[in-house]
Write an enzyme that holds these catalytic residues in place. Structure first.
Site, PDB file in Angstrom:
ATOM      1  N   ASP A   1       0.822  -1.204   0.000  1.00 27.24           N
ATOM      2  CA  ASP A   1       0.000   0.000   0.000  1.00 27.24           C
ATOM      3  C   ASP A   1       0.859   1.259   0.000  1.00 27.24           C
ATOM      4  OD1 ASP A   1      -2.372   1.426  -0.007  1.00 27.24           O
ATOM      5  OD2 ASP A   1      -3.237   0.338   1.685  1.00 27.24           O
TER       6      ASP A   1
ATOM      7  N   ASP B   1     -10.502   1.201  -3.398  1.00 26.10           N
ATOM      8  CA  ASP B   1     -10.969   0.774  -2.078  1.00 26.10           C
ATOM      9  C   ASP B   1     -12.482   0.618  -2.045  1.00 26.10           C
ATOM     10  OD1 ASP B   1      -8.499   0.584  -0.862  1.00 26.10           O
ATOM     11  OD2 ASP B   1      -8.549   2.605  -0.020  1.00 26.10           O
TER      12      ASP B   1
END
Length: 681
Positions: free
Chosen positions: A411, A477
């Site tokens: 990430d 997301d």
């Protein structure tokens, strides 16, 4: 830049004419944006390169073949050497990059910009590029290409949620299956500048490069700057054919994942930071029961990480939460027949961390004694600091060696703001990106077979250079299927389905709070690298377990087609309807999705075209759904729905087939299988 004796375009009434270059120069009569900008203390700001050598090379076979032309040029007065490489790939893509070398000089050459700009013809009068935000990545935007410059920049230290992604120039009204189109992409995982420009003389170019900050690139004698690759794709029949070139290119790479893509369960939306041994073990067991093949432990496993305001940088398993380490969970996951995966965010650091307290000098900063503003309680770890890089490299290698994960979810949440070196104070955006590549390259070399996902607060780092080092991207997301329909459609303009993480979320999306049926969620996720982002131990998931398992089983049955075939999108006049699919390489079968995105102006969509099939083959078209899947509310089914219909590929592509009248936020799948040719019948 010219080769002596050659002519070409004349600009601005100049008496001489010269060939346009992919790095156009004012010194040879270019009045548009220069390909190269920089100077030596203000001098030699307008170089005039002359070609000294040309070389050609050809290697490889099929989609992996490369035909290369290398052009070497020099400006003796500016003491600069330029090398341009142009490659025609077997996939049909053109790509080019440049190397600029300082050959001497009494001062460093300060590079401000190096852009590679590809010429396109006059009929390209419309531009498609992208913007976006968190949970709504790759939002398309179209504008006319008028005289002047269409400039898009990303200054976030990564492409960003609002990245241009690609620039597509085409005939007005071009679509997925219509119109000539020219697509450009800058393969770079940091700051990017892309542009399309039309001059008053009619010359049109598209391309770009990395965005260099002031003082970031200073070439001393012997130093070389190497630009990112700039890719170009042409199609005479819309965006799908251009996208197919990018897909063939990625699939032809030696490191492309060719084994079946494991169905993934990720723990983030199930537990967030609440890591409990029994709960995680129960999640793993429930995941195995629905057919998952990979179990990923997301954020919260390392020291001091009980919320998002602490711990980044402390890449040791939290002894308070896991006193015996993570081995018990990793081993249990493997005992259940699944691969173990782990989340990391190595490029960031929380000020509230042991690492920040021990090494505040490792935090990227503008160099005047202050720190940038925080975001998500995070700062940026300066990977250009040798000791910081060595620490991260050691920690990552140690974790992978100890826990043996098959997969890392990598990430990168916050943007880089005022990111400078604590050593010399200059911007580090470019060097930070190169250091990120070195970390990935080192891991892949040390642990062959380790798969890595590029996640960046969702889909903010999706480009062809990061895809040279990773096995999939996290598109967003947002697991809301309504948003995902658009996000995945446009991500596939560059990335093939097997490299796009697409997860089935809970009935009520955590990001948008919109509710949707399992059928709509599963049918949307079916076309990517399937996963589940849902607490599979929750009462609602337990109640739907058999249906969820059936969708997983259907995906596993079809992924050999979905992950190798050609992506097809239908140009549907009704914006409330989306039709897309994947056609097998041998054209013998296909799977299509028909999705209702909103309430249509009319009660039925009418005929929808299914393209990409062999026009002379008769196909059997039938509804496709796992046994036990619920019927969507309010579906009005056409008469052929029960029993299927037989139509030629030509009829399906040119006339189409009637589909059910769907309520908003519903989808049906169609299975298309070859029966024979009209002659056979």
């Amino acid at each position: 830049m010219v080769e002596s004796g050659r002519g070409g375009y004349a600009f601005g009434g100049l008496d001489e004419s010269h060939e346009a270059s992919v790095i156009p120069e004012p010194a040879w009569g270019w009045f548009g944006t220069p390909g190269l900008e920089g100077s030596r203390a203000g001098r030699h700001h307008s170089p005039r390169f002359e070609v000294r050598a040309l070389s050609r090379d050809a290697r490889g076979e099929g989609d992996a073949s490369v035909q290369e032309l290398t052009v070497a040029a020099v400006d003796d007065a500016a003491e600069l050497g330029l090398e341009i490489r142009l490659q025609l790939l077997g996939s049909g893509l053109l790509r080019t990059r440049a190397s600029l070398t300082s050959l001497g000089g009494d001062a460093p050459y300060e590079l401000d910009a190096l852009r590679l700009l590809l010429p396109v013809p006059a009929q390209a009068r419309e531009v498609l590029d992208f913007t976006g935000r968190w949970i709504r990545e790759r939002t398309p935007q179209r504008t006319p290409l008028t005289v002047g410059t269409r400039l898009r920049e990303s200054r976030r230290g990564k492409p960003g949620h609002d990245a241009p992604f690609v620039m597509a120039l085409g005939e007005p009204g071009f679509g997925f299956a219509r119109g000539e189109v020219w697509v450009a992409h800058v393969a770079w995982s940091g700051d990017v500048r892309m542009m399309a420009e039309r001059s008053r003389e009619g010359a049109t170019v598209v391309g770009g490069g990395d965005l260099v900050r002031a003082g970031e690139v200073r070439l001393e004698a012997g130093d070389t700057y190497v630009s990112p690759w700039v890719y170009g794709a042409y199609s005479a029949a819309g965006l799908d054919a251009a996208a197919a070139r990018f897909h063939r290119h990625l699939r032809a790479r030696a490191g492309h994942p060719h084994r079946p893509r494991p169905v993934t369960v990720n723990t983030w939306e199930a537990v967030y930071f609440d890591h409990d041994h029994d709960r995680l073990l129960a999640l793993a067991e429930a995941a195995a029961r629905v057919g998952a093949e990979r179990f990923v432990l997301d954020d919260g496993w390392f020291r001091h990480r009980r919320a998002d305001n602490a711990g980044l940088g402390d890449w040791h398993v939290d002894e308070d939460v896991y006193p015996e380490g993570l081995g018990f969970l990793a081993n249990r996951v493997r005992e259940l027949g699944m691969e173990f995966g782990l989340w990391v965010e190595p490029e960031m650091i929380n000020p509230d961390s042991d690492l920040a307290r021990a090494h505040p000098e490792w935090i990227a900063q503008p160099g005047d004694g202050r720190l940038p503003l925080t975001a998500r309680h995070q700062q940026v770890l300066d990977l250009t600091h040798p000791e910081a890089f060595a620490y991260l490299e050691e920690r990552l290698h140690a974790l992978v060696a100890e826990l043996r994960p098959a997969y890392l979810k990598w990430d990168h949440n916050r943007d880089l703001l005022e990111a400078g070196s604590s050593v010399h104070g200059r911007p580090i955006g470019r060097a930070q990106t190169l250091a990120f590549y070195r970390l990935l390259d080192g891991l892949r070399a040390a642990f062959p077979g380790l798969e890595i996902e590029s996640c960046s607060g969702g889909g903010a780092r999706v480009d062809l250079e990061v895809l040279e080092r990773t096995d999939r991207v996290w598109a967003s997301d947002c697991n809301d299927p309504l948003e995902r329909q658009s996000i995945q459609r446009w991500t596939q303009l560059l990335v093939p389905p097997e490299m796009i993480g697409a997860h089935i979320g809970p009935p009520r999306a955590h990001t948008t709070h919109r509710t949707s049926t399992l059928t709509f969620r599963a049918a949307t996720a079916m076309f990517g690298h399937l996963g589940i982002e849902w607490d599979v131990t929750s009462p609602e998931a337990v109640e739907a377990r058999d249906e969820l398992a059936a969708w997983v089983a259907l995906h596993r049955k079809l992924r050999g087609l979905l992950h190798t075939g050609s992506v097809v999108n239908s140009d549907v006049d009704d914006p409330a309807c989306a039709v897309h699919g994947v056609v097998a390489a041998d054209l013998r079968s296909a799977v299509f999705s028909v999705a209702s995105l909103a309430l249509s102006e009319t009660s039925t969509v009418g005929l929808v075209r299914l393209g990409g099939l062999d026009p002379d083959v008769v196909y059997r078209v039938a509804p496709l759904a796992p046994e036990g899947a619920g019927e969507g509310p309010g579906r009005a089914l056409p008469r052929w729905w029960v029993g299927g219909a037989s139509l030629t590929g030509r009829v399906l592509a040119e006339r189409g087939i009637q589909v059910p009248a769907l309520s908003p936020e519903d989808a049906v799948l169609l299975h298309v299988v070859a029966e024979g040719t009209p002659r056979d019948r």
